[in-house]
Design a protein around this motif. Sequence first.
Motif, PDB file in Angstrom:
ATOM      1  N   GLY A 120      50.495  26.781  17.687  1.00 39.12           N
ATOM      2  CA  GLY A 120      50.343  27.190  19.077  1.00 39.12           C
ATOM      3  C   GLY A 120      49.442  28.380  19.276  1.00 39.12           C
ATOM      4  N   THR A 121      49.492  28.892  20.493  1.00 37.37           N
ATOM      5  CA  THR A 121      48.634  29.987  20.927  1.00 37.37           C
ATOM      6  C   THR A 121      49.463  31.262  21.045  1.00 37.37           C
ATOM      7  OG1 THR A 121      47.301  28.420  22.181  1.00 37.37           O
ATOM      8  CG2 THR A 121      47.073  30.757  22.761  1.00 37.37           C
ATOM      9  N   LEU A 122      49.005  32.315  20.384  1.00 35.72           N
ATOM     10  CA  LEU A 122      49.699  33.601  20.392  1.00 35.72           C
ATOM     11  C   LEU A 122      48.854  34.611  21.158  1.00 35.72           C
ATOM     12  CD1 LEU A 122      51.991  35.458  19.434  1.00 35.72           C
ATOM     13  CD2 LEU A 122      50.658  35.821  17.319  1.00 35.72           C
ATOM     14  N   ASP A 123      49.460  35.264  22.142  1.00 36.05           N
ATOM     15  CA  ASP A 123      48.806  36.309  22.923  1.00 36.05           C
ATOM     16  C   ASP A 123      49.576  37.595  22.700  1.00 36.05           C
ATOM     17  OD1 ASP A 123      47.054  37.508  24.777  1.00 36.05           O
ATOM     18  OD2 ASP A 123      48.414  37.076  26.436  1.00 36.05           O
ATOM     19  N   LEU A 124      48.909  38.629  22.191  1.00 35.68           N
ATOM     20  CA  LEU A 124      49.546  39.914  21.920  1.00 35.68           C
ATOM     21  C   LEU A 124      48.873  41.009  22.731  1.00 35.68           C
ATOM     22  CD1 LEU A 124      49.796  39.688  18.016  1.00 35.68           C
ATOM     23  CD2 LEU A 124      51.627  39.285  19.681  1.00 35.68           C
ATOM     24  N   ASN A 125      49.677  41.840  23.403  1.00 33.76           N
ATOM     25  CA  ASN A 125      49.187  42.984  24.166  1.00 33.76           C
ATOM     26  C   ASN A 125      49.859  44.240  23.623  1.00 33.76           C
ATOM     27  OD1 ASN A 125      47.633  41.627  26.405  1.00 33.76           O
ATOM     28  ND2 ASN A 125      49.606  40.624  26.593  1.00 33.76           N
ATOM     29  N   THR A 126      49.074  45.284  23.403  1.00 33.85           N
ATOM     30  CA  THR A 126      49.615  46.523  22.856  1.00 33.85           C
ATOM     31  C   THR A 126      49.978  47.518  23.956  1.00 33.85           C
ATOM     32  OG1 THR A 126      47.459  47.589  22.672  1.00 33.85           O
ATOM     33  CG2 THR A 126      48.203  46.257  20.769  1.00 33.85           C
ATOM     34  N   TYR A 127      50.783  48.516  23.587  1.00 36.02           N
ATOM     35  CA  TYR A 127      51.094  49.596  24.517  1.00 36.02           C
ATOM     36  C   TYR A 127      49.816  50.333  24.902  1.00 36.02           C
ATOM     37  CZ  TYR A 127      56.124  49.092  23.877  1.00 36.02           C
ATOM     38  OH  TYR A 127      57.409  48.612  23.885  1.00 36.02           O
ATOM     39  N   GLY A 128      48.880  50.447  23.977  1.00 31.92           N
ATOM     40  CA  GLY A 128      47.622  51.134  24.257  1.00 31.92           C
ATOM     41  C   GLY A 128      46.795  50.462  25.330  1.00 31.92           C
ATOM     42  N   GLN A 129      46.901  49.143  25.447  1.00 35.44           N
ATOM     43  CA  GLN A 129      46.167  48.425  26.485  1.00 35.44           C
ATOM     44  C   GLN A 129      46.679  48.751  27.880  1.00 35.44           C
ATOM     45  OE1 GLN A 129      46.754  44.583  24.240  1.00 35.44           O
ATOM     46  NE2 GLN A 129      44.820  44.117  25.251  1.00 35.44           N
ATOM     47  N   PHE A 130      47.923  49.201  27.981  1.00 37.21           N
ATOM     48  CA  PHE A 130      48.535  49.457  29.291  1.00 37.21           C
ATOM     49  C   PHE A 130      48.929  50.916  29.472  1.00 37.21           C
ATOM     50  CE2 PHE A 130      49.148  44.926  28.691  1.00 37.21           C
ATOM     51  CZ  PHE A 130      48.709  44.447  29.909  1.00 37.21           C
TER      52      PHE A 130
ATOM     53  N   ILE B 184      53.203  46.384  19.754  1.00 39.01           N
ATOM     54  CA  ILE B 184      53.154  45.283  20.706  1.00 39.01           C
ATOM     55  C   ILE B 184      54.070  45.561  21.899  1.00 39.01           C
ATOM     56  CG2 ILE B 184      53.522  42.804  21.039  1.00 39.01           C
ATOM     57  CD1 ILE B 184      51.134  43.611  19.184  1.00 39.01           C
ATOM     58  N   MET B 185      53.467  45.610  23.095  1.00 40.39           N
ATOM     59  CA  MET B 185      54.240  45.771  24.333  1.00 40.39           C
ATOM     60  C   MET B 185      54.757  44.423  24.807  1.00 40.39           C
ATOM     61  SD  MET B 185      53.072  47.448  27.903  1.00 40.39           S
ATOM     62  CE  MET B 185      53.460  46.475  29.325  1.00 40.39           C
ATOM     63  N   HIS B 186      53.949  43.376  24.596  1.00 39.95           N
ATOM     64  CA  HIS B 186      54.372  42.029  24.990  1.00 39.95           C
ATOM     65  C   HIS B 186      53.597  41.011  24.161  1.00 39.95           C
ATOM     66  CE1 HIS B 186      55.674  38.640  27.395  1.00 39.95           C
ATOM     67  NE2 HIS B 186      54.410  38.277  27.535  1.00 39.95           N
ATOM     68  N   GLY B 187      54.326  40.098  23.566  1.00 41.94           N
ATOM     69  CA  GLY B 187      53.710  39.001  22.839  1.00 41.94           C
ATOM     70  C   GLY B 187      54.312  37.689  23.318  1.00 41.94           C
ATOM     71  N   MET B 188      53.472  36.651  23.378  1.00 39.34           N
ATOM     72  CA  MET B 188      53.970  35.346  23.806  1.00 39.34           C
ATOM     73  C   MET B 188      53.323  34.262  22.959  1.00 39.34           C
ATOM     74  SD  MET B 188      54.268  33.557  27.567  1.00 39.34           S
ATOM     75  CE  MET B 188      52.537  33.427  27.928  1.00 39.34           C
ATOM     76  N   LEU B 189      54.176  33.424  22.387  1.00 44.76           N
ATOM     77  CA  LEU B 189      53.743  32.276  21.612  1.00 44.76           C
ATOM     78  C   LEU B 189      54.107  31.021  22.393  1.00 44.76           C
ATOM     79  CD1 LEU B 189      52.725  30.931  18.983  1.00 44.76           C
ATOM     80  CD2 LEU B 189      55.073  31.094  18.120  1.00 44.76           C
ATOM     81  N   GLU B 190      53.106  30.203  22.684  1.00 45.14           N
ATOM     82  CA  GLU B 190      53.318  28.919  23.346  1.00 45.14           C
ATOM     83  C   GLU B 190      52.900  27.835  22.363  1.00 45.14           C
ATOM     84  OE1 GLU B 190      52.841  29.280  27.966  1.00 45.14           O
ATOM     85  OE2 GLU B 190      51.069  30.167  26.979  1.00 45.14           O
TER      86      GLU B 190
END
Length: 135
Positions: free
Chosen positions: A28-38, A49-55
């Motif tokens: 699947g597809t993994l999207d990772l966002n860091t605390y630094g990005q926000f 990682i502030m938020h990660g989502m695997l679909e």
Amino acid sequence: MTSRLNPYISFDGSARDAMEFYQSVFGGTLDLNTYGQFGQGDAPEADKIMHGMLETPSGFTLMGADSPPGMPSTKGDNISVSLSGDDDTELRGYWEKLSADATVTVPLDKQMWGDVFGMCTDRFGITWMVNIAGK
């Protein structure tokens, strides 16, 4: 987007490794966002990682993140249930019912990433997160 219900796992600094491992298991597809990005890119937790989502191709959705500083992550107690989507009325209705007689840790309100988000622990000890996608 329809509303979805899925597990959300909190990690103590290992979210990137764990989510990449789950991707190797399920594909699947993994999207990772860091605390630094926000937030502040130079903060000590900026690369966490502030938020990660695997679909996955099978239709599974798994979300995870590193616990914010000061918020403990205890193995075995680190899974929540996430409700997310863009149907404001439907998701606010779930929030109102779930948060009644609950401990609200994050009031349902607009967040820095642009969505409306709230978190509570219901009277049975289950932690719920509700995220309403911004327009």
